[in-house]
Structure formats: C-alpha cells, structure tokens
Design a protein around this motif. Sequence first.
Motif, PDB file in Angstrom:
ATOM      1  N   SER A 129       3.720   0.407 -14.067  1.00 47.84           N
ATOM      2  CA  SER A 129       3.920   0.744 -12.657  1.00 47.84           C
ATOM      3  C   SER A 129       3.451   2.174 -12.399  1.00 47.84           C
ATOM      4  O   SER A 129       3.271   2.969 -13.329  1.00 47.84           O
ATOM      5  CB  SER A 129       5.401   0.609 -12.284  1.00 47.84           C
ATOM      6  OG  SER A 129       6.155   1.660 -12.868  1.00 47.84           O
ATOM      7  N   SER A 130       3.264   2.504 -11.129  1.00 46.23           N
ATOM      8  CA  SER A 130       2.842   3.864 -10.787  1.00 46.23           C
ATOM      9  C   SER A 130       3.890   4.874 -11.236  1.00 46.23           C
ATOM     10  O   SER A 130       3.559   5.981 -11.670  1.00 46.23           O
ATOM     11  CB  SER A 130       2.568   3.986  -9.297  1.00 46.23           C
ATOM     12  OG  SER A 130       3.711   3.642  -8.544  1.00 46.23           O
ATOM     13  N   PRO A 154      -3.363   7.051 -13.258  1.00 53.86           N
ATOM     14  CA  PRO A 154      -3.773   5.663 -13.507  1.00 53.86           C
ATOM     15  C   PRO A 154      -5.287   5.474 -13.592  1.00 53.86           C
ATOM     16  O   PRO A 154      -5.759   4.529 -14.223  1.00 53.86           O
ATOM     17  CB  PRO A 154      -3.201   4.889 -12.319  1.00 53.86           C
ATOM     18  CG  PRO A 154      -2.116   5.747 -11.787  1.00 53.86           C
ATOM     19  CD  PRO A 154      -2.502   7.165 -12.096  1.00 53.86           C
TER      20      PRO A 154
END
Length: 94
Positions: A56-57, A67
Amino acid sequence: MSSEFDEPLNGSEANPLSASAAVQLLELGTHFALAERAARFGYWRQEISSTQPHWSSGFFAMLGLDPDDVRPSSEYLVRHIHPEDRVKMAEEVA
C-alpha cells in the motif's frame, strides 16, 4: 424464472446494482486510503496465485520509499527487516 440479475454484464449493458456496488467499493477504498494516511500505517499482501506482492502507499511511506523507485518484492522486504525478526516473519508468511 429469470431475473435481471441472471444476465452477465456486457460493455453497454449496465446493471444499476453492480454500478452502485462499484461506487461503494471506490468510496471504501478512498476512505481506507485516508485512514491509512492519517494513522500512518501501511500493509502488504501476497496473492497466492502471484509472485508479485502488493504494498500500500502507506507501506511505502513507512519504509521511506517512493513507489516509482522500488518494485515490491518479498526479497526486498526481507532485506529491510531486522535480522532478529526475519525468522518470525518467515514463519508467519509460510
């Protein structure tokens, strides 16, 4: 007896219940992302059918990573886990 729910969705045929469910799912995802950012937490998951994990971020943020600069992988994650925690991690994931 046939109903509108028996018909599969095709490109031009919209099922209002499915559209509503899709909107609700998007809203839940947005709320989850906001909660993740506010609480400063993250998560990762590994699909059984894939060798590519999802981060996830918030997980990227916890690791201090962009990312766009890192491709999630189990190997990368293990390299960044404290050596004393690697055994427990391996047991949990197995």
